[in-house]
Design a protein around this motif. Structure first.
Motif, mmCIF file in Angstrom:
data_model
loop_
_atom_site.group_PDB
_atom_site.id
_atom_site.type_symbol
_atom_site.label_atom_id
_atom_site.label_comp_id
_atom_site.label_asym_id
_atom_site.label_seq_id
_atom_site.Cartn_x
_atom_site.Cartn_y
_atom_site.Cartn_z
ATOM 1 N N LYS A 37 0.838 -1.199 0.000
ATOM 2 C CA LYS A 37 0.000 0.000 0.000
ATOM 3 C C LYS A 37 0.875 1.251 0.000
ATOM 4 C CE LYS A 37 -3.857 -2.386 0.447
ATOM 5 N NZ LYS A 37 -3.313 -3.755 0.544
ATOM 6 N N ARG A 38 0.348 2.315 -0.570
ATOM 7 C CA ARG A 38 1.062 3.595 -0.636
ATOM 8 C C ARG A 38 0.824 4.344 0.675
ATOM 9 N NH1 ARG A 38 2.279 4.613 -5.979
ATOM 10 N NH2 ARG A 38 2.365 6.863 -5.680
ATOM 11 N N VAL A 39 1.743 4.202 1.605
ATOM 12 C CA VAL A 39 1.577 4.816 2.920
ATOM 13 C C VAL A 39 2.574 5.953 3.103
ATOM 14 C CG1 VAL A 39 0.752 2.649 3.909
ATOM 15 C CG2 VAL A 39 3.165 3.231 4.092
ATOM 16 N N ILE A 40 2.192 6.930 3.893
ATOM 17 C CA ILE A 40 3.093 8.032 4.225
ATOM 18 C C ILE A 40 4.171 7.509 5.159
ATOM 19 C CG2 ILE A 40 3.275 10.276 5.356
ATOM 20 C CD1 ILE A 40 0.378 10.789 4.500
ATOM 21 N N LEU B 112 6.767 13.613 8.603
ATOM 22 C CA LEU B 112 6.287 14.827 9.269
ATOM 23 C C LEU B 112 7.425 15.594 9.916
ATOM 24 C CD1 LEU B 112 3.875 16.573 10.036
ATOM 25 C CD2 LEU B 112 3.615 15.192 12.116
ATOM 26 N N ALA B 113 8.284 14.886 10.655
ATOM 27 C CA ALA B 113 9.385 15.564 11.341
ATOM 28 C C ALA B 113 10.323 16.244 10.345
ATOM 29 C CB ALA B 113 10.156 14.572 12.206
ATOM 30 N N LYS B 114 10.555 15.594 9.204
ATOM 31 C CA LYS B 114 11.509 16.152 8.240
ATOM 32 C C LYS B 114 10.927 17.341 7.483
ATOM 33 C CE LYS B 114 14.358 12.044 7.797
ATOM 34 N NZ LYS B 114 14.831 10.917 6.975
ATOM 35 N N VAL B 115 9.665 17.267 7.103
ATOM 36 C CA VAL B 115 9.106 18.380 6.330
ATOM 37 C C VAL B 115 8.782 19.572 7.209
ATOM 38 C CG1 VAL B 115 8.205 16.857 4.538
ATOM 39 C CG2 VAL B 115 6.716 17.520 6.439
ATOM 40 N N THR B 116 8.606 19.365 8.514
ATOM 41 C CA THR B 116 8.333 20.480 9.421
ATOM 42 C C THR B 116 9.595 21.021 10.075
ATOM 43 O OG1 THR B 116 7.877 18.929 11.240
ATOM 44 C CG2 THR B 116 5.994 19.690 9.929
ATOM 45 N N GLY B 117 10.738 20.383 9.821
ATOM 46 C CA GLY B 117 11.995 20.879 10.358
ATOM 47 C C GLY B 117 12.258 20.526 11.803
ATOM 48 N N THR B 118 11.498 19.589 12.362
ATOM 49 C CA THR B 118 11.712 19.223 13.768
ATOM 50 C C THR B 118 12.661 18.041 13.932
ATOM 51 O OG1 THR B 118 9.748 17.798 13.756
ATOM 52 C CG2 THR B 118 9.440 20.089 14.436
ATOM 53 N N ASP C 75 18.543 4.482 8.434
ATOM 54 C CA ASP C 75 17.814 5.193 7.386
ATOM 55 C C ASP C 75 18.591 6.444 7.011
ATOM 56 O OD1 ASP C 75 15.940 6.450 5.730
ATOM 57 O OD2 ASP C 75 14.260 5.668 6.883
ATOM 58 N N ASN C 76 19.116 6.463 5.792
ATOM 59 C CA ASN C 76 19.813 7.647 5.287
ATOM 60 C C ASN C 76 18.937 8.429 4.315
ATOM 61 O OD1 ASN C 76 22.860 5.744 5.195
ATOM 62 N ND2 ASN C 76 22.247 7.214 6.737
ATOM 63 N N GLY C 77 17.631 8.199 4.397
ATOM 64 C CA GLY C 77 16.690 8.868 3.509
ATOM 65 C C GLY C 77 15.914 7.919 2.623
ATOM 66 N N GLN C 78 16.269 6.621 2.677
ATOM 67 C CA GLN C 78 15.615 5.652 1.793
ATOM 68 C C GLN C 78 14.206 5.285 2.249
ATOM 69 O OE1 GLN C 78 18.386 5.117 3.652
ATOM 70 N NE2 GLN C 78 20.008 4.140 2.475
ATOM 71 N N GLY C 79 13.902 5.511 3.521
ATOM 72 C CA GLY C 79 12.619 5.068 4.061
ATOM 73 C C GLY C 79 12.716 3.743 4.776
ATOM 74 N N ASN C 80 13.929 3.344 5.192
ATOM 75 C CA ASN C 80 14.115 2.040 5.835
ATOM 76 C C ASN C 80 13.373 1.929 7.160
ATOM 77 O OD1 ASN C 80 15.786 1.311 3.731
ATOM 78 N ND2 ASN C 80 17.668 1.853 4.799
ATOM 79 N N GLU C 81 13.359 2.996 7.943
ATOM 80 C CA GLU C 81 12.673 2.953 9.230
ATOM 81 C C GLU C 81 11.177 2.709 9.027
ATOM 82 O OE1 GLU C 81 15.692 5.943 11.689
ATOM 83 O OE2 GLU C 81 13.648 6.587 11.266
ATOM 84 N N SER C 82 10.599 3.451 8.118
ATOM 85 C CA SER C 82 9.179 3.280 7.836
ATOM 86 C C SER C 82 8.887 1.891 7.277
ATOM 87 C CB SER C 82 8.722 4.355 6.851
ATOM 88 O OG SER C 82 7.327 4.331 6.674
ATOM 89 N N MET C 83 9.812 1.368 6.469
ATOM 90 C CA MET C 83 9.627 0.057 5.847
ATOM 91 C C MET C 83 9.504 -1.048 6.898
ATOM 92 S SD MET C 83 12.115 -1.836 3.080
ATOM 93 C CE MET C 83 13.568 -1.579 4.111
#
Length: 759
Positions: free
Chosen positions: A10-13, A18-24, A470-478
């Motif tokens: 599934k295409r999940v966020i 959120l933390a990265k796009v909001t700068g937190t 995770d260096n930006g690949q999305g490994n944590e979310s995966m």
């Protein structure tokens, strides 16, 4: 379960979005600690010079300076990925070998004081002859940079399978070409930074890295400390691309300063320092000789590839091998000879890259197109004829277990109407195709495996503990998504604890394309073990067989009779009451040949599986200026199964930028040992306005050993995007390209050469 997924596919966020796009989100440079000191490094002004002495005493006398160090404050232990490549002391005491090399450092109460203190460090240098060109460095009589490397040959990888010379003699068509490429900068948005804190004999470190366990081991060795007293902590990373894979001089600098001062120390490099004094990518000269039968079958390949390795070994054997291996994992090579030479020069340190070897990859594919044309074939036909399929073996004896190469070739060809467009003379427009494969996890000894631990708390919420990075690949979310699928809880119910060497067990990290295939497999096994514990209790409570138990939406229920159900937290509390809390571990070791070695034994199973990709680039060339634009790019990737299709597509799009668009803009420029473009004004990374329209297509081969059928997602596009651009430019100009990057001056020369050939 594998056929009816709740969230896998599934295409999940992504969980980190959120933390990265909001700068937190916190990065290393954001960290603040009480009494933290600022570190600055004194760097070599010489490309090659003997160090007679280093005196830091005057710097230490300055008010506000709390520590000053040089290599004489360490143990003289040298870093190298392998025992036979240990040649980099991080802080030298014998001689410097490149401009910008770390020589000494200070820690002070503020930046201004630290900078002033550097000017008071006295270094007595004795300049030595330097050599910057790898061809010159190999010659007898060239300045010797390391005594142990005769003719400055750091690594020689020799692979030979079959009877190359005899096959070449029998070949219907033989072609030999030489291709060059300037090394690239990793150009990550985050300049290197490291924070070190030393208390009670324990060293804590934060830095962007691709493998915390590998990094902690290296630092422990350099400092002669027990591994359990060196802790690499979790921190966000502003890009890696292979450039954060190894221990860095800054790691040792910050650690020694923290130990000396007894206070936390932060070292943040400038953009220029990041370019000149951290790892960059190898320059390359690739001579490729190919023999083909009349029907287009490749009968022989003979390679001689020279890599500019800079001043130290780094990942030498791996870097010298990978371009060849990703090619043999894609095509059938019955007779092949590969001689790869990594040469030491007086340039900055080099490392691995997510799309390493563009002269080799682009050269192979563009040469194949011209040979196909001479044989009356097209690029699609010749790639299908020579491409590997599932069940076959590579030249060095790796079995291909799943392979969607044919599908990626066909779908990109159909989407772009490739055959018709390639057959037409389109100048100044062109179209080109590139194919490649990539291994998913290569041999790293016992560090090839991943181990995951999880516990379910009494409220039903889950804590997942894994070494994945995770260096930006999305490994944590995966991995959170994988756990959510198996345990039947929403992703937001799962707390991930990762990339901390004192909390997590071994994991390859974001290295060797192992996160999806290896790390996620370990997570899957751990979650399945926990699920079995849940099923045993729930079956007893609900009065149904264990095989009838399902988990979904925080509930445990009977598949046969869904009315029989209970909240997951009830089962967890029952487990606690029985003194058998729901906790589990999972380990995954890929099917690889651990006896395989990069130089001494380059055969056997290289990886558990391989991913495949095909790219098609469409280019337009301004005949007056030679400027190349790319209006459209089509990429198809066999990633096994896409755990999160949106994340895979994002990686594919990023790969087009990092490699495809970089093929026409990016390259380090040198004047002797001086890097001329160390900032992002002069080093031309592609911008948003340079990007083409991208059609990203996912092909799913469902790997039998992959978690839910998954394997690597993204890098295979990076590895062939160069080739697609090179082939398109060659087709548009009618002349074979010779050198990356394909900047306007080089392309204009190709255009003029093409006009001459038509006359």
């Amino acid at each position: 379960m594998q056929n009816e997924m709740n969230i896998i596919g599934k295409r999940v966020i992504r969980s980190d979005s959120l933390a990265k796009v909001t700068g937190t989100a916190d990065y290393t440079a954001d960290l603040k600690m009480p009494n933290m000191l600022v570190a600055k490094v004194l760097r070599s002004p010489h490309a090659h010079a003997r160090i007679n002495s280093i005196d830091v005493s005057e710097a230490l006398k300055m008010p506000g300076v709390k520590a000053a160090i040089s290599g004489f404050d360490g143990y003289g232990i040298k870093w190298g990925v392998f025992r036979y490549t240990q040649d980099h002391a991080m802080l030298p005491t014998d001689k410097v070998r490149y401009i910008g090399e770390d020589v000494a450092a200070v820690a002070a109460v503020d930046e201004q004081t630290a900078i002033e203190a550097l000017s008071r460090i006295k270094v007595d240098y004795e300049p030595l002859p330097a050599v910057y060109d790898p061809i010159e460095a190999m010659q007898d009589g060239a300045p010797l940079i390391h005594d142990q490397y005769k003719n400055n040959i750091n690594i020689h990888v020799n692979i030979e399978e079959g009877e190359v010379d005899k096959a070449m003699e029998r070949a219907f068509l033989v072609r030999e070409d030489t291709f060059k490429s300037n090394g690239e900068a990793y150009a990550m948005m985050e300049p290197y930074a490291v924070v070190a804190s030393y208390k009670n004999g324990y060293l804590d470190l934060w830095m962007p890295n691709a493998g915390p366990h590998v990094r902690a081991k290296a630092i422990a060795n350099l400092l002669k400390m027990p591994l359990n007293k060196v802790r690499v902590r979790h921190i966000n990373s502003g890009g890696a691309f292979g450039g954060r894979s190894e221990v860095a001089p800054g790691d040792l600098v910050a650690s020694l300063l923290a130990i000396k001062s007894g206070k936390p120390v932060k070292l943040v490099l400038s953009r220029e320092e990041n370019a000149t004094s951290t790892r960059q990518i190898h320059d390359m000269i690739a001579t490729i000789k190919t023999g083909m039968a009349k029907d287009g079958t490749i009968v022989a390949k003979d390679y001689r590839v020279i890599y500019d390795g800079g001043a130290y070994s780094s990942t030498g054997p791996i870097a010298t091998s990978i371009p060849y291996y990703v090619y043999e994992e894609c095509y059938r090579l019955p007779n092949v000879r590969y001689n790869g030479y990594r040469i030491i020069t007086n340039k900055g340190i080099r490392g691995m890259y997510g799309c390493h070897g563009r002269a080799f990859m682009g050269g192979n594919e563009a040469q194949m197109d011209l040979m196909a044309k001479e044989l009356g074939m097209d690029p699609v036909e010749i790639r299908l004829k020579n491409g590997l399929t599932a069940g076959e073996m590579t030249a060095t004896k790796s079995k291909i277990t799943s392979c969607g190469l044919k599908e990626t070739i066909n779908i990109t060809s159909e989407k772009t109407d490739f055959k018709k467009r390639w057959a037409r003379t389109q100048s100044p427009k062109g179209i080109g195709m590139g194919c490649i494969a990539i291994m998913c996890g290569f041999p790293m000894g016992f560090r090839s495996l991943s181990t995951c631990y999880l516990k379910i708390n009494d409220d039903g919420y889950v804590t997942l503990v894994t070494g994945v990075v995770d260096n930006g690949q999305g490994n944590e979310s995966m991995v959170i998504q994988a756990a959510s699928e198996i345990l039947g809880v929403p992703m937001e119910d799962i707390n991930l604890v990762n990339a901390d060497t004192e909390v997590t067990n071994l994991d390859p990290g974001a290295y060797s394309q192992a996160a999806a295939f290896v790390s996620t497999n370990a997570v899957k096994v751990a979650c399945e073990n926990a699920r079995q514990q849940i099923a045993t209790i729930a079956a007893e409570k609900l009065g149904v067989p264990e095989t009838d138990i399902a988990l979904k939406d925080r509930l445990v229920y009977s598949m046969e009779n869904p009315e029989k159900k209970m909240p997951l937290r009830w089962v967890v509390r029952e487990a606690f009451a029985r003194a058998t809390p729901i906790a589990a571990t999972g380990t995954f070791f890929p099917n690889i040949d651990l006896k395989r070695e990069w130089i001494s034994r380059p055969w056997g199973q290289m990886a558990g599986t391989f991913s495949y990709a095909t790219s098609v680039a469409e280019v337009s060339i301004d005949p007056e200026t030679g400027e190349v634009t790319v209006p459209h790019f089509t990429a198809a990737h066999d990633c096994g199964r896409a755990i999160n299709p949106m994340a895979v597509e994002g990686q594919m799009e990023g790969s087009v930028q990092q490699a495809g668009m970089a093929a026409i803009t990016e390259g380090n420029l040198w004047d002797g040992g001086h890097l001329l473009n160390p900032d992002l004004l002069d080093y031309k990374i592609p911008l948003a306005c340079d990007m083409p329209e991208i059609d990203a297509i996912i092909v799913e081969s469902i790997d039998p050993a992959g978690p839910f059928g998954a394997k690597e997602g993204g890098i295979a596009i990076r590895m062939n995007a160069y080739s697609a651009i090179a082939c398109a430019v060659t087709q548009a100009t009618g002349t074979l390209f010779k050198e990356f990057p394909l900047t306007p001056d080089k392309v204009l020369e190709l255009v003029e050469n093409g006009k001459e050939e038509k006359r």
